[in-house]
Design a protein around this motif. Structure first.
Motif, PDB file in Angstrom:
ATOM      1  N   GLU A 113       0.836  -1.197   0.000  1.00 13.97           N
ATOM      2  CA  GLU A 113       0.000   0.000   0.000  1.00 13.97           C
ATOM      3  C   GLU A 113       0.874   1.252   0.000  1.00 13.97           C
ATOM      4  O   GLU A 113       1.987   1.257   0.519  1.00 13.97           O
ATOM      5  CB  GLU A 113      -0.944   0.002   1.211  1.00 13.97           C
ATOM      6  CG  GLU A 113      -1.934  -1.147   1.200  1.00 13.97           C
ATOM      7  CD  GLU A 113      -3.324  -0.748   1.643  1.00 13.97           C
ATOM      8  OE1 GLU A 113      -3.517   0.423   2.010  1.00 13.97           O
ATOM      9  OE2 GLU A 113      -4.213  -1.614   1.630  1.00 13.97           O
ATOM     10  N   HIS A 114       0.321   2.299  -0.593  1.00 13.44           N
ATOM     11  CA  HIS A 114       1.019   3.582  -0.664  1.00 13.44           C
ATOM     12  C   HIS A 114       0.265   4.591   0.183  1.00 13.44           C
ATOM     13  O   HIS A 114      -0.955   4.720   0.089  1.00 13.44           O
ATOM     14  CB  HIS A 114       1.067   4.058  -2.121  1.00 13.44           C
ATOM     15  CG  HIS A 114       1.752   5.377  -2.300  1.00 13.44           C
ATOM     16  ND1 HIS A 114       1.063   6.547  -2.547  1.00 13.44           N
ATOM     17  CD2 HIS A 114       3.057   5.708  -2.264  1.00 13.44           C
ATOM     18  CE1 HIS A 114       1.931   7.542  -2.659  1.00 13.44           C
ATOM     19  NE2 HIS A 114       3.136   7.070  -2.488  1.00 13.44           N
ATOM     20  N   LEU A 115       0.998   5.299   1.020  1.00 10.78           N
ATOM     21  CA  LEU A 115       0.430   6.336   1.891  1.00 10.78           C
ATOM     22  C   LEU A 115       0.848   7.701   1.387  1.00 10.78           C
ATOM     23  O   LEU A 115       2.023   7.926   1.079  1.00 10.78           O
ATOM     24  CB  LEU A 115       0.937   6.163   3.319  1.00 10.78           C
ATOM     25  CG  LEU A 115       0.189   5.206   4.244  1.00 10.78           C
ATOM     26  CD1 LEU A 115       1.045   4.919   5.470  1.00 10.78           C
ATOM     27  CD2 LEU A 115      -1.135   5.794   4.662  1.00 10.78           C
ATOM     28  N   GLN A 116      -0.105   8.613   1.300  1.00 11.16           N
ATOM     29  CA  GLN A 116       0.237   9.969   0.880  1.00 11.16           C
ATOM     30  C   GLN A 116      -0.722  10.958   1.537  1.00 11.16           C
ATOM     31  O   GLN A 116      -1.845  10.607   1.920  1.00 11.16           O
ATOM     32  CB  GLN A 116       0.158  10.107  -0.633  1.00 11.16           C
ATOM     33  CG  GLN A 116      -1.225   9.844  -1.197  1.00 11.16           C
ATOM     34  CD  GLN A 116      -1.295  10.011  -2.692  1.00 11.16           C
ATOM     35  OE1 GLN A 116      -0.603  10.854  -3.259  1.00 11.16           O
ATOM     36  NE2 GLN A 116      -2.128   9.227  -3.346  1.00 11.16           N
ATOM     37  N   THR A 128      -4.645   5.915   1.773  1.00  8.33           N
ATOM     38  CA  THR A 128      -3.895   4.671   1.649  1.00  8.33           C
ATOM     39  C   THR A 128      -4.584   3.808   0.603  1.00  8.33           C
ATOM     40  O   THR A 128      -5.800   3.642   0.631  1.00  8.33           O
ATOM     41  CB  THR A 128      -3.791   3.931   3.000  1.00  8.33           C
ATOM     42  OG1 THR A 128      -3.094   2.694   2.814  1.00  8.33           O
ATOM     43  CG2 THR A 128      -5.153   3.663   3.604  1.00  8.33           C
ATOM     44  N   ALA A 129      -3.810   3.281  -0.336  1.00  7.17           N
ATOM     45  CA  ALA A 129      -4.385   2.493  -1.420  1.00  7.17           C
ATOM     46  C   ALA A 129      -3.402   1.422  -1.853  1.00  7.17           C
ATOM     47  O   ALA A 129      -2.176   1.625  -1.809  1.00  7.17           O
ATOM     48  CB  ALA A 129      -4.733   3.391  -2.613  1.00  7.17           C
ATOM     49  N   GLU A 130      -3.953   0.295  -2.284  1.00  8.30           N
ATOM     50  CA  GLU A 130      -3.104  -0.794  -2.752  1.00  8.30           C
ATOM     51  C   GLU A 130      -2.405  -0.396  -4.047  1.00  8.30           C
ATOM     52  O   GLU A 130      -2.990   0.265  -4.909  1.00  8.30           O
ATOM     53  CB  GLU A 130      -3.935  -2.058  -2.975  1.00  8.30           C
ATOM     54  CG  GLU A 130      -3.096  -3.272  -3.323  1.00  8.30           C
ATOM     55  CD  GLU A 130      -3.897  -4.557  -3.384  1.00  8.30           C
ATOM     56  OE1 GLU A 130      -3.288  -5.614  -3.617  1.00  8.30           O
ATOM     57  OE2 GLU A 130      -5.129  -4.489  -3.213  1.00  8.30           O
ATOM     58  N   VAL A 131      -1.151  -0.810  -4.165  1.00  3.87           N
ATOM     59  CA  VAL A 131      -0.338  -0.510  -5.338  1.00  3.87           C
ATOM     60  C   VAL A 131      -0.136  -1.794  -6.133  1.00  3.87           C
ATOM     61  O   VAL A 131       0.247  -2.829  -5.585  1.00  3.87           O
ATOM     62  CB  VAL A 131       1.026   0.079  -4.918  1.00  3.87           C
ATOM     63  CG1 VAL A 131       1.943   0.229  -6.115  1.00  3.87           C
ATOM     64  CG2 VAL A 131       0.824   1.412  -4.227  1.00  3.87           C
ATOM     65  N   SER A 161      -5.553   8.218  -5.850  1.00  2.00           N
ATOM     66  CA  SER A 161      -5.550   7.598  -4.527  1.00  2.00           C
ATOM     67  C   SER A 161      -4.288   6.782  -4.272  1.00  2.00           C
ATOM     68  O   SER A 161      -3.777   6.758  -3.146  1.00  2.00           O
ATOM     69  CB  SER A 161      -6.783   6.703  -4.365  1.00  2.00           C
ATOM     70  OG  SER A 161      -7.976   7.460  -4.454  1.00  2.00           O
ATOM     71  N   SER A 162      -3.796   6.103  -5.301  1.00  2.79           N
ATOM     72  CA  SER A 162      -2.620   5.245  -5.122  1.00  2.79           C
ATOM     73  C   SER A 162      -1.313   5.978  -5.379  1.00  2.79           C
ATOM     74  O   SER A 162      -0.233   5.404  -5.177  1.00  2.79           O
ATOM     75  CB  SER A 162      -2.703   4.035  -6.051  1.00  2.79           C
ATOM     76  OG  SER A 162      -2.600   4.425  -7.413  1.00  2.79           O
ATOM     77  N   GLY A 163      -1.394   7.230  -5.851  1.00  4.66           N
ATOM     78  CA  GLY A 163      -0.181   7.986  -6.145  1.00  4.66           C
ATOM     79  C   GLY A 163       0.489   7.577  -7.448  1.00  4.66           C
ATOM     80  O   GLY A 163       1.659   7.889  -7.676  1.00  4.66           O
ATOM     81  N   SER A 164      -0.257   6.897  -8.334  1.00  6.02           N
ATOM     82  CA  SER A 164       0.319   6.418  -9.593  1.00  6.02           C
ATOM     83  C   SER A 164       0.315   7.518 -10.650  1.00  6.02           C
ATOM     84  O   SER A 164      -0.708   8.144 -10.889  1.00  6.02           O
ATOM     85  CB  SER A 164      -0.478   5.216 -10.116  1.00  6.02           C
ATOM     86  OG  SER A 164      -0.451   4.147  -9.184  1.00  6.02           O
TER      87      SER A 164
END
Length: 251
Positions: A113-116, A128-131, A161-164
């Motif tokens: 998961e990625h936190l931002q 927080t979202a699964e990457v 949400s995932s920062g992608s």
């Protein structure tokens, strides 16, 4: 490695979804505490699909819960659903292909998961979202095996949400993956530009309604409506017991 073909694999079933089938927000809270995050500076902690839900772009009938995080003034909002996932399906075969695993083998069940920290209106929101994957510099990458003509505002919000910053999808002929296309976030945002302004307005308005409910919230669980209003939820858990959360928040 291309071209390669999808295969009909034996099902790889796993029960997944919300707490207690998965750790959910509890593990996230512990990571935040160990990194020294000041919870007093955060208004909301949200799961990866919350933004799409709050503007009507999420899956129909999905249930979301909200709860005040014990010992803080932060509201946690997360999807609440338990379901069975089949990691033998084509989308997961594509994920294994892109991430260098055995395309036809067993799926790695490790969750990443990625936190931002996002600024949404006047609010500070931890997401927080699964990457699905990361690039050679460790930056999140979104993977989609579906037809790109269906990539819309919901896909853009998922990337936010995932920062992608990059989306990969396959070009297929029948069951054969011929090549892999890369779509930068800016390109996808341009495609849905007409929807972005209204989507932004809806999301900010929903967080304003959630914030207005803070004063009356107790440690009970609440069901979240798509416009951000709350109603009491019975018999469902978003977080472990309060003492467990307080222990997890200790660094």
């Amino acid at each position: 490695m291309l071209p390669v073909s999808y295969q009909e694999l034996e099902p790889q079933y796993m029960k997944t979804g919300s707490f207690p089938s998965q750790g959910g927000m509890a593990a996230c809270l512990h990571v935040l505490a160990t990194r020294g995050v000041n919870f007093g500076d955060i208004d909301f902690l949200i799961g990866g699909s919350v933004l799409a839900f709050l503007c009507g772009q999420g899956k129909k009938g999905a249930k979301y819960l909200a709860q005040m995080c014990p010992s803080t003034k932060m509201v946690i909002v997360s999807k609440h659903k338990t379901y069975t996932q089949n990691f033998g399906q084509r989308g997961f075969q594509f994920e294994r292909l892109v991430t260098g695993q055995d395309m036809y083998g067993l799926h790695d069940l490790t969750a990443h998961e990625h936190l931002q920290l996002l600024r949404i209106g006047k609010f500070r929101v931890l997401a927080t979202a699964e990457v699905d994957a990361v690039d050679d510099q460790g930056r999140p990458v979104e993977l989609k095996s579906s037809n790109p003509r269906f990539f819309g505002i919901d896909t853009l919000l998922q990337m936010v949400s995932s920062g992608s910053q990059l989306l990969l999808h396959p070009h297929t002929t029948g069951l054969t993956v011929e090549k892999i296309h890369c779509i930068p976030m800016e390109q996808l945002a341009s495609k849905v530009a007409e929807d972005v302004k209204e989507t932004d307005r809806q999301i900010v308005a929903a967080f304003e309604r959630l914030d207005a409910s803070k004063e009356s919230m107790t440690n009970e669980r609440y069901s979240v409506l798509p416009d951000g209003r709350l109603r009491t939820a019975e018999g469902e858990a978003l977080l472990p017991q309060q003492q467990v959360i307080e222990d997890l928040l200790k660094d």
